[in-house]
Design an enzyme around this catalytic site. Structure first.
Site, short mmCIF file in Angstrom:
data_model
loop_
_atom_site.label_atom_id
_atom_site.label_comp_id
_atom_site.label_asym_id
_atom_site.label_seq_id
_atom_site.Cartn_x
_atom_site.Cartn_y
_atom_site.Cartn_z
NE ARG A 83 -3.77 2.26 2.80
CZ ARG A 83 -3.39 3.44 3.30
NH1 ARG A 83 -2.41 2.73 4.22
NH2 ARG A 83 -3.88 4.27 3.10
CG HIS A 126 -1.23 8.85 3.97
ND1 HIS A 126 -1.70 7.62 3.85
CD2 HIS A 126 -1.17 9.63 4.65
CE1 HIS A 126 -1.36 7.03 5.18
NE2 HIS A 126 -1.19 8.44 5.38
CD GLU A 171 -5.51 7.64 9.27
OE1 GLU A 171 -4.32 8.49 9.40
OE2 GLU A 171 -4.47 5.81 10.18
CG ASN A 297 -6.03 3.06 8.56
OD1 ASN A 297 -5.59 2.21 7.84
ND2 ASN A 297 -5.01 3.82 7.88
CE1 TYR A 299 -0.96 2.73 13.71
CE2 TYR A 299 -3.01 3.73 12.71
CZ TYR A 299 -1.14 3.44 12.70
OH TYR A 299 -1.00 3.24 11.14
CD GLU A 353 -2.34 3.65 8.02
OE1 GLU A 353 -2.52 4.80 9.42
OE2 GLU A 353 -2.47 4.45 7.00
O1 IFM Z 1 2.24 7.56 9.90
C1 IFM Z 1 0.87 7.57 10.26
C2 IFM Z 1 0.33 7.08 9.05
O2 IFM Z 1 0.32 8.47 7.90
C3 IFM Z 1 -1.24 7.20 8.97
N1 IFM Z 1 -2.51 6.70 10.16
C4 IFM Z 1 -1.76 6.42 11.65
C5 IFM Z 1 0.10 6.19 11.44
C6 IFM Z 1 1.08 7.01 12.60
O3 IFM Z 1 0.16 7.39 13.06
#
Ligand code: IFM
Length: 443
Positions: A83, A126, A171, A297, A299, A353
């Site tokens: 990606r 992005h 995002e 995505n 985290y 992600e």
């Molecule tokens: O590095 C970033 C990415 O560009 C977009 N999503 C979150 C990642 C970590 O912060």
């Protein structure tokens, strides 16, 4: 702590059809800034104190020059897909034509990916908005959405059938909220009245680009990549529960509901009218253009406390945390996927992600990032749990292929499964990279 990544033997995620990949983004890795137009992040990096280590993207991972080696590195990891994002200011001139040199750079990358049998998941935006468009108001100017549509048209024609999947935006929450509401990302604009206006123009840009992609590239998987930070109440009190629900609408549902249901969350009525987006007739239908996939995505999660004056207050993240200070809470990942699946009629999901910044140390030429391996293990398990509960997840991308420019944190935070020595540009596969490779190749 694990050194290996495993999944239950019957897991659908061990099927050969399940796509495993690594992800990057243009500004974060390319450098080569002199060979393209300036973007908002070039400008932002030049403002003192905006980037934690005072750094910029002029060289980054020098992928602009080292792309061939990097493609070999990607191949050596055994992944099915890569990606990447296209830098808008590299491929479109100020007058809105294709910059053929910039396009050639990506054509070469895509051709080599095809020769290596690696699927290209291309993101069109992005975060590197051409600065000349920001000078006209950026995402606060409705016209930028049409400029994006034109860019999507030209680039999808130029890339032809080399691409496997297009994501319009990465995002949009970050572009809108971090860039135009709290100002910690480029272009650094601050004001509660701006965030939702910028978000609407981003989502409109997405819808307009989806229309173009459906015509120019009907055989690729076309969709959007959204980030989710699930919102949890601090306690069972009504005030905390409604604070978390409000935050969820504000940060998460605001982006998924319009693209899937063609409307903003009900909560909009609680926002002051001067914070509302300017919605023209027909916009919501454009934004809700059918999609072939949704990129998710993930985290971490966030915990909220109710407050009489503010709608919500985010409390400090409990431990364990990554080097970003983000709580490690994989349960929220499974719960997110299951909740989205209950709430919406979802297209196929790709985890576009997932990963962690950790305080890596190279010892004797080796990076034994067992904490990151553990993060991946727990989050792969969470995705597997969601798959077992019926969520249609078709792929998973580790963020990131290699350490890179982590936006406002500069080069201080390392998300890679490959270590980058920024003095020498030498790449070293970390233990997490080896573990990821073994998981993929042993399927
Ligand atoms: O590095 C970033 C990415 O560009 C977009 N999503 C979150 C990642 C970590 O912060």
């Amino acid at each position: 702590m694990t050194v290996k990544l495993t999944l239950p033997t019957q897991s659908k995620m061990l099927s050969k059809d399940f796509v495993y990949g690594v992800a990057t983004a243009s500004f974060q890795i390319e450098g080569g800034t002199k060979s393209r137009l300036p973007c908002i992040w070039d400008t932002f990096c030049d403002i003192p104190n905006k980037i934690a280590d005072g750094s910029h993207g002029e060289i980054a991972c020098d992928h602009f020059n080292l792309w061939q080696d990097d493609l070999e590195l990607i191949e050596s990891l055994g992944v099915d897909a890569y990606r990447l994002s296209i830098s808008w200011p590299r491929v479109i001139t100020k007058s809105g034509e294709l910059n053929l040199e910039g396009v050639a750079y990506y054509l070469n990358i895509l051709d080599i990916l095809i020769s290596k049998n690696i699927k290209a998941f291309v993101t069109l935006y992005h975060w590197d908005l051409p600065q000349h468009l920001e000078d006209q108001g950026g995402w606060l100017n409705r016209d930028t959405a049409y400029k994006f549509r034109d860019y999507a048209h030209l680039i999808s024609q130029a890339l032809g059938n080399r691409v496997y999947s297009y994501a319009t935006l990465n995002e949009p929450f970050c572009s809108a909220f971090l860039g135009y509401e709290v100002g910690v990302h480029a272009p650094g604009i601050v004001g509660k009245e701006f965030g939702k206006k910028a978000a609407h123009h981003l989502l409109l840009a997405h819808g307009l680009a989806m229309e173009v992609l459906a015509k120019n590239s009907p055989n690729t998987l076309n969709g959007i990549v959204l980030n989710f930070t699930p919102c949890y109440p601090e306690s069972d009190s009504l005030i905390d529960i409604s604070a978390a629900a409000f935050a969820d609408d504000y940060f998460n549902q605001w982006y998924i509901k319009p693209v899937l249901d063609g409307e903003y969350p009900e909560m909009m009525s609680q926002l002051p009218t001067e914070h509302h987006p300017e919605i023209h007739e027909g916009d919501m239908a454009i934004i809700a253009h059918p999609m072939d996939f949704l990129g998710v995505n993930f985290y971490s999660r966030a915990i909220y406390r109710g407050d009489e004056e503010e709608n919500f207050i985010q409390i400090d993240a409990p431990e364990p945390r990554t080097d970003m200070g983000w709580e490690i809470y994989p349960k929220a990942f499974a719960e997110l996927l299951v909740t989205l699946n209950d709430k919406y009629t979802l297209p196929p999901i790709y985890i576009t992600e997932n990963g962690a910044a950790m305080a890596d140390k190279m010892v004797g030429g080796v990076i034994n990032d067992l904490d990151r391996v553990d993060y991946y293990q727990q989050h792969l398990n969470a995705v597997n749990d969601a798959v077992e509960l019926g969520v249609q997840v078709h792929g998973y991308f580790a963020w990131s292929l290699m350490d890179n420019f982590e936006w406002a944190e500069g080069y201080l935070k390392r998300f890679g499964i490959v270590y980058v020595d920024y003095d020498t540009q030498v790449r070293t596969i970390k233990a997490s990279g080896h573990a990821y490779k073994a998981l993929i190749t042993n399927r």
